[in-house]
Design a protein around this motif. Structure first.
Motif, PDB file in Angstrom:
ATOM      1  N   SER A 126      92.563 -22.936  23.754  1.00 38.98           N
ATOM      2  CA  SER A 126      92.462 -23.072  24.837  1.00 38.98           C
ATOM      3  C   SER A 126      91.590 -22.124  25.435  1.00 38.98           C
ATOM      4  N   ALA A 127      91.646 -21.006  25.070  1.00 38.22           N
ATOM      5  CA  ALA A 127      90.875 -19.975  25.406  1.00 38.22           C
ATOM      6  C   ALA A 127      89.287 -19.891  24.952  1.00 38.22           C
ATOM      7  N   LYS A 128      89.289 -20.459  23.499  1.00 35.26           N
ATOM      8  CA  LYS A 128      87.963 -20.564  23.034  1.00 35.26           C
ATOM      9  C   LYS A 128      87.300 -21.742  23.528  1.00 35.26           C
ATOM     10  N   LYS A 129      88.020 -22.778  24.098  1.00 37.60           N
ATOM     11  CA  LYS A 129      87.458 -23.863  24.709  1.00 37.60           C
ATOM     12  C   LYS A 129      86.794 -23.300  25.907  1.00 37.60           C
ATOM     13  N   SER A 130      87.876 -22.660  26.715  1.00 40.34           N
ATOM     14  CA  SER A 130      87.217 -22.188  27.794  1.00 40.34           C
ATOM     15  C   SER A 130      86.035 -21.140  27.933  1.00 40.34           C
ATOM     16  N   ILE A 131      86.009 -20.301  27.035  1.00 42.50           N
ATOM     17  CA  ILE A 131      84.888 -19.689  26.699  1.00 42.50           C
ATOM     18  C   ILE A 131      83.582 -20.366  26.375  1.00 42.50           C
ATOM     19  N   ALA A 132      83.893 -21.186  25.533  1.00 41.17           N
ATOM     20  CA  ALA A 132      82.622 -22.201  25.108  1.00 41.17           C
ATOM     21  C   ALA A 132      82.187 -22.818  26.575  1.00 41.17           C
ATOM     22  N   SER A 133      83.240 -23.448  27.184  1.00 37.32           N
ATOM     23  CA  SER A 133      82.729 -23.886  28.545  1.00 37.32           C
ATOM     24  C   SER A 133      82.016 -22.993  29.303  1.00 37.32           C
ATOM     25  N   LEU A 134      82.494 -21.766  29.590  1.00 32.29           N
ATOM     26  CA  LEU A 134      82.056 -20.787  30.466  1.00 32.29           C
ATOM     27  C   LEU A 134      80.340 -20.419  30.185  1.00 32.29           C
ATOM     28  N   GLN A 135      80.476 -20.253  28.715  1.00 32.99           N
ATOM     29  CA  GLN A 135      79.312 -19.904  28.192  1.00 32.99           C
ATOM     30  C   GLN A 135      78.238 -20.992  28.464  1.00 32.99           C
ATOM     31  N   LYS A 136      78.569 -22.140  28.389  1.00 34.03           N
ATOM     32  CA  LYS A 136      77.673 -23.268  28.596  1.00 34.03           C
ATOM     33  C   LYS A 136      77.204 -23.372  30.043  1.00 34.03           C
TER      34      LYS A 136
END
Length: 143
Positions: free
Chosen positions: A116-126
């Protein structure tokens, strides 16, 4: 021991054979009575000779029985100790199983959280990429 048992064997044999029926003359009756008296005397002597040996055998038997009882009691104590240790090990094993299960569940939870954190990071980076692009466009409009 054989010498001591011989008179006893004779006495027992005479006793088993029983008294011969009295013969018609008094001399035979006296012989039978004398034989019976001799048998009784031999039995008494054998009994007196055997008493100390019987006492010794009785003492040895008692010592042997006492030794076996001590061995049994010792074995029983060891057995009970092993049962106690086995129960303690079972308890530790169950606790270890529970701890392992909890660690496994915790590990799975951490994996899910990491995903979930990786998904959140990817979303935040996007999102940051979009914001930077938006900021860049605003700067370009200002200039």
């Amino acid at each position: 021991l054989e010498d001591k048992c011989k008179p006893l064997e004779i006495a027992v044999k005479l006793n088993h054979e029983g008294v011969q029926p009295p013969k018609k003359d008094a001399h035979s009756a006296e012989d039978s009575l004398a034989t019976l008296e001799e048998s009784r005397r031999i039995l008494q002597q054998s009994n007196q000779k055997m008493r100390p040996q019987i006492g010794i055998l009785n003492d040895k038997l008692y010592q042997t029985l006492r030794w076996h009882k001590e061995q049994f009691d010792s074995s029983k104590a060891v057995h009970n100790d092993l049962i106690t240790k086995h129960s303690a090990l079972e308890g530790k094993y169950e606790a270890l199983e529970i701890a392992t299960k909890l660690k496994t569940e915790e590990s799975e939870s951490l994996k899910k959280n990491a995903h979930s954190a990786k998904k959140s990071i990817a979303s935040l980076q996007k999102t940051m990429g979009c914001l930077e692009e938006s900021n860049q466009m605003k700067e370009n409009q200002i200039h």
